[in-house]
Design an enzyme around this catalytic site. Structure first.
Site, PDB file in Angstrom:
ATOM      1  N   ASP A 339       0.844  -1.195   0.000  1.00  0.00           N
ATOM      2  CA  ASP A 339       0.000   0.000   0.000  1.00  0.00           C
ATOM      3  C   ASP A 339       0.886   1.255   0.000  1.00  0.00           C
ATOM      4  O   ASP A 339       2.107   1.158   0.179  1.00  0.00           O
ATOM      5  CB  ASP A 339      -0.878  -0.051   1.262  1.00  0.00           C
ATOM      6  CG  ASP A 339      -1.885   1.069   1.319  1.00  0.00           C
ATOM      7  OD1 ASP A 339      -2.298   1.554   0.253  1.00  0.00           O
ATOM      8  OD2 ASP A 339      -2.269   1.456   2.439  1.00  0.00           O
ATOM      9  N   GLU A 342       2.562   4.997  -4.054  1.00  0.00           N
ATOM     10  CA  GLU A 342       2.584   5.978  -5.163  1.00  0.00           C
ATOM     11  C   GLU A 342       3.959   6.640  -5.289  1.00  0.00           C
ATOM     12  O   GLU A 342       4.322   6.987  -6.403  1.00  0.00           O
ATOM     13  CB  GLU A 342       1.496   7.035  -4.942  1.00  0.00           C
ATOM     14  CG  GLU A 342       0.085   6.480  -5.050  1.00  0.00           C
ATOM     15  CD  GLU A 342      -0.316   5.630  -3.854  1.00  0.00           C
ATOM     16  OE1 GLU A 342       0.237   5.869  -2.758  1.00  0.00           O
ATOM     17  OE2 GLU A 342      -1.144   4.725  -4.010  1.00  0.00           O
ATOM     18  N   ASP A 419      -8.988   4.267  -1.967  1.00  0.00           N
ATOM     19  CA  ASP A 419      -9.854   4.700  -0.876  1.00  0.00           C
ATOM     20  C   ASP A 419     -11.130   5.369  -1.370  1.00  0.00           C
ATOM     21  O   ASP A 419     -11.234   6.599  -1.442  1.00  0.00           O
ATOM     22  CB  ASP A 419      -9.068   5.637   0.054  1.00  0.00           C
ATOM     23  CG  ASP A 419      -7.926   4.903   0.740  1.00  0.00           C
ATOM     24  OD1 ASP A 419      -7.926   3.652   0.725  1.00  0.00           O
ATOM     25  OD2 ASP A 419      -7.037   5.578   1.282  1.00  0.00           O
TER      26      ASP A 419
HETATM   27  C1  GLC Z   1      -4.501   3.489   2.983  1.00  0.00           C
HETATM   28  C2  GLC Z   1      -5.097   2.310   2.220  1.00  0.00           C
HETATM   29  C3  GLC Z   1      -6.181   1.676   3.059  1.00  0.00           C
HETATM   30  C4  GLC Z   1      -5.601   1.251   4.393  1.00  0.00           C
HETATM   31  C5  GLC Z   1      -4.977   2.438   5.111  1.00  0.00           C
HETATM   32  C6  GLC Z   1      -4.256   2.048   6.393  1.00  0.00           C
HETATM   33  O1  GLC Z   1      -5.427   4.499   3.123  1.00  0.00           O
HETATM   34  O2  GLC Z   1      -5.562   2.709   0.977  1.00  0.00           O
HETATM   35  O3  GLC Z   1      -6.739   0.589   2.383  1.00  0.00           O
HETATM   36  O4  GLC Z   1      -6.598   0.691   5.196  1.00  0.00           O
HETATM   37  O5  GLC Z   1      -4.034   3.068   4.263  1.00  0.00           O
HETATM   38  O6  GLC Z   1      -3.234   1.173   6.130  1.00  0.00           O
END
Ligand code: GLC
Length: 700
Positions: A339, A342, A419
């Site tokens: 995650d 980017e 998100d």
């Molecule tokens: C980011 C991700 C989300 C995750 C959060 C905490 O916002 O896109 O899916 O739950 O981080 O890790």
């Protein structure tokens, strides 16, 4: 070389152009500098000139430099429909749209009017009125954009002049097959990754995770995966476990495995700056971090506070990162969630690192600024992750989910659409988003079901789950601080709706797994736009409420207001009897098709195709056919023939329908199946008795 002057800008047609296959042409601009673009992360093939581009070749870019930007304009002719563009908000049909290629943490898709999201796919699929199609790739990772005007596509880049690849074919499906041949086919996912998945930011401590697993079983919600979000880590330090909350990850994984679950755990790219933290110490010692413009290790703030960021352009850094997964996976972790790649940085206006940060490259890749390597940061990260995970568990199919990616990155990871929020409009938008990713080479994707931000409602979770189970990736996920969003969190009625929907997903697994095999073979998406049913039918080109799951099933969500349906006798099927709850998406089966369905299971470990129901919707000639592909659902034996591919066929003889199952390929023999036929009639399904044979005769 033709030079024309258009309002002060210099237009040049391609300086060099040649075919790299029967229907693929590559065009190079004047002054093209390969070191600024190659090796390209997009392609898996070398560009070898097969012949010159024929005079009659229709689609050609015109290159120019305009206001310091490198531009490629492609005249596309009248009356075309644009699709693809990767992960994009808004309509399915991309005519009149602009997309910015600059991977961005984009909560609720609101940044820059929704023009920039987490991933970049400099790719447009163009479909003409007559159903012929072509695809355009700008082979460029630099910060850029694309606009799809009435009769023209314009790519504009802040980097040096880039080459353009054009695929010209007889249909969109053929274009996508060529795209897969050029950019790589997806790997077969493990079967468990097609099951229902339960996630939250975050389930902790470990006892809470066990409680969620137990609740799923108690409520008889078929499910395969529980996800561990950031709070399992010690102070958000990657590759660590919080000693209080998760004292024994192996024990937790064992507990879940014993109950038929797999586990996916999160790993972000940001490494907390902290002396004495092994990962940070190693990376610093080896000098593996992305550098700032002064050549110092860049620091940016994410969850753990100030972080270093691995320079994934460097092969040795990828290898190091991959090697970190060895001990980690040894705790019994089944899959990895990459995650924030980017990469997302907090507390800066750009929400990412400075464009003049430095990447070192290597392995043929030149050193370059972040402006060049930003968009491929996530791709290079998941490449490292996938390779490391495979090395840690060579017998297993790696499963990586990523938020950021780039065209071609489907080779390494599945994806979700970031998100979103618990909002009906975003639920509806998830249909075209998932379809367009599929039309951009990424078939394995889906949204956070129920919505990530904000509180979900019983109504919304019911609607979203009742539709979302027909998406390629099926995961319920929600943000910290929002209302609990598990299927049982909203009372009995919502729970029943979700259970029915998820039951249907599990019953359809033989069909869905076969679709993943088709995606692996042919690059054809799992979830397809309605117009794939009849590419010449203009009425289907804008349809973005109803969609196709594979070639044989139209899915019409209950909220769909005015869905356009393909012509022909598509018949409604209901996968089991029972009263209609008013939420379940309606399923219509294509005339002439056979869909294989399993008995209900609670997870894919328990799942079996020893008993199969074949739903048969005969065409006007009284015939139907289908396919069933099976393998172990794990490992790589299928590459050596350990699979079974069946042709399913039905035809009428007098007042009987004869349905047969014939293994056409593969060495896997699972013994004789119990089979029954469900004849899809205008007013419902008529089932035969179960039989042990390979041929079933049923009365019409
Ligand atoms: C980011 C991700 C989300 C995750 C959060 C905490 O916002 O896109 O899916 O739950 O981080 O890790």
């Amino acid at each position: 070389m033709a030079i024309a002057s258009v309002t002060g800008m210099q237009c040049v047609s391609a300086q060099d152009a040649f075919m790299i296959g029967k229907d693929v042409a590559v065009f190079y601009p004047e002054g093209y500098d390969a070191r600024q673009h190659e090796p390209s992360p997009i392609f898996v093939v070398d560009f070898e000139r097969t012949e010159d581009v024929a005079g009659g070749w229709r689609i050609r870019p015109e290159f120019s430099i305009n206001g310091g930007k490198s531009v490629a304009r492609i005249a596309v002719g009248k009356e075309v429909d644009f699709y693809g563009n990767g992960e994009v908000a808004g309509q399915l049909r991309r005519n009149g749209k602009e997309v910015k290629f600059w991977n961005t943490d984009a909560p609720k898709y609101e940044v820059d009017g929704g023009k920039r999201l987490y991933q970049s796919h400099p790719w447009v699929l163009v479909v003409r009125r007559d159903g012929t199609a072509f695809g355009v790739i700008a082979d460029n990772t630099w910060k850029s954009s694309v606009r799809m005007d009435e009769e023209e596509i314009t790519f504009e880049s802040e980097g040096p002049a880039f080459r353009v690849v054009i695929i010209e074919k007889g249909s969109p499906a053929e274009v996508l097959k060529e795209l897969a041949d050029l950019t790589g086919h997806i790997e077969m996912p493990p079967l468990w990754a097609l099951g229902y998945q339960q996630c939250r930011w975050s389930y902790f401590p470990d006892t809470r995770v066990k409680e969620i697993a137990d609740s799923l079983r108690l409520h008889r919600i078929p499910s395969d995966v529980i996800w561990m979000d950031i709070d399992y880590m010690d102070n958000f330090k990657v590759f660590t476990f919080d000693k209080e909350r998760f004292p024994d990850p192996k024990d937790l994984n064992d507990y879940l495995h014993e109950r038929g679950f797999k586990t996916v755990w999160m790993i972000d790219p940001g490494v907390k700056v902290e002396e004495g933290y092994r990962i940070d110490d190693e990376g610093t010692k080896m000098d593996y971090w992305v550098k700032d413009a002064n050549g110092k290790p860049y620091e940016g703030e994410v969850w753990p506070g100030q972080c270093h960021f691995p320079d994934f352009t460097r092969p040795e850094v990828r290898e190091w990162w991959g090697s970190l997964y060895k001990d980690y996976m040894a705790t019994g972790i089944d899959g990895v969630w990459n995650d924030m790649n980017e990469p997302a940085i907090f507390n800066v206006e750009t929400s990412t690192m400075p464009e003049d940060n430095r990447h070192e490259g290597g392995g043929g890749l030149a050193a370059g600024p972040h402006l060049r390597y930003h968009n491929s940061y996530g791709l290079n990260m998941v490449k490292a992750s996938r390779e490391g995970i495979l090395e840690a568990n060579p017998e297993k199919r790696p499963f990586v989910l990523t938020r950021s990616n780039f065209l071609g990155g489907h080779r390494y990871a599945a994806t979700w659409t970031g998100d979103n929020a618990s909002d009906p409009s975003l639920m509806k938008m998830s249909v075209p988003m998932t379809i367009n990713l599929g039309l951009s080479g990424q078939p394995f994707n889906g949204p956070d079901i129920g919505g990530f931000f904000d509180d979900c409602t019983p109504e919304l979770l019911a609607q979203w789950t009742a539709m979302g189970v027909y998406f390629p990736f099926v995961r319920n996920h929600s943000a910290a601080g929002t209302r609990q969003q598990e299927p049982w969190a909203f009372g009995e009625e919502t729970l029943d709706v979700c259970r029915t929907a998820i039951n249907r997903r599990y019953r359809l697994l033989p069909y869905i797994y076969t679709l993943f095999r088709e995606a692996y073979e042919d690059g054809v998406p799992v979830m397809r736009p309605a117009f794939f049913a009849d590419v010449k039918d203009a009425a289907l080109r804008k349809e973005q409420e109803a969609f196709l799951l594979g070639g044989d099933l139209m899915v019409v969500p209950r909220w769909a207001e005015n869905p356009a349906m393909p012509a022909g006798d598509w018949r409604r099927i209901v996968l089991e009897d029972g009263t209609d709850d008013g939420y379940q998406a309606m399923l219509y089966q294509r005339p002439g098709s056979i869909i294989p369905i399993a008995n209900l299971s609670q997870n894919t470990t328990e799942y079996s195709t020893d008993s199969l129901t074949l739903l048969v919707n005969l065409d006007g000639d009284g015939k139907a056919c289908g396919r069933l592909y099976e393998d172990e659902g794990e490992g790589f034996g299928f590459r050596d023939g350990e699979y079974a591919d069946f042709a399913l066929s039905a035809s009428c003889a007098g007042d009987e329908v004869i349905v047969s199952v014939t293994q056409t390929n593969g060495n896997m023999h699972k013994g004789r199946k119990r089979i029954r036929v469900g004849l899809v009639m205008p007013d419902g399904i008529v089932y035969s008795q179960w039989t042990g044979g390979r041929t079933v005769r049923v009365g019409r």
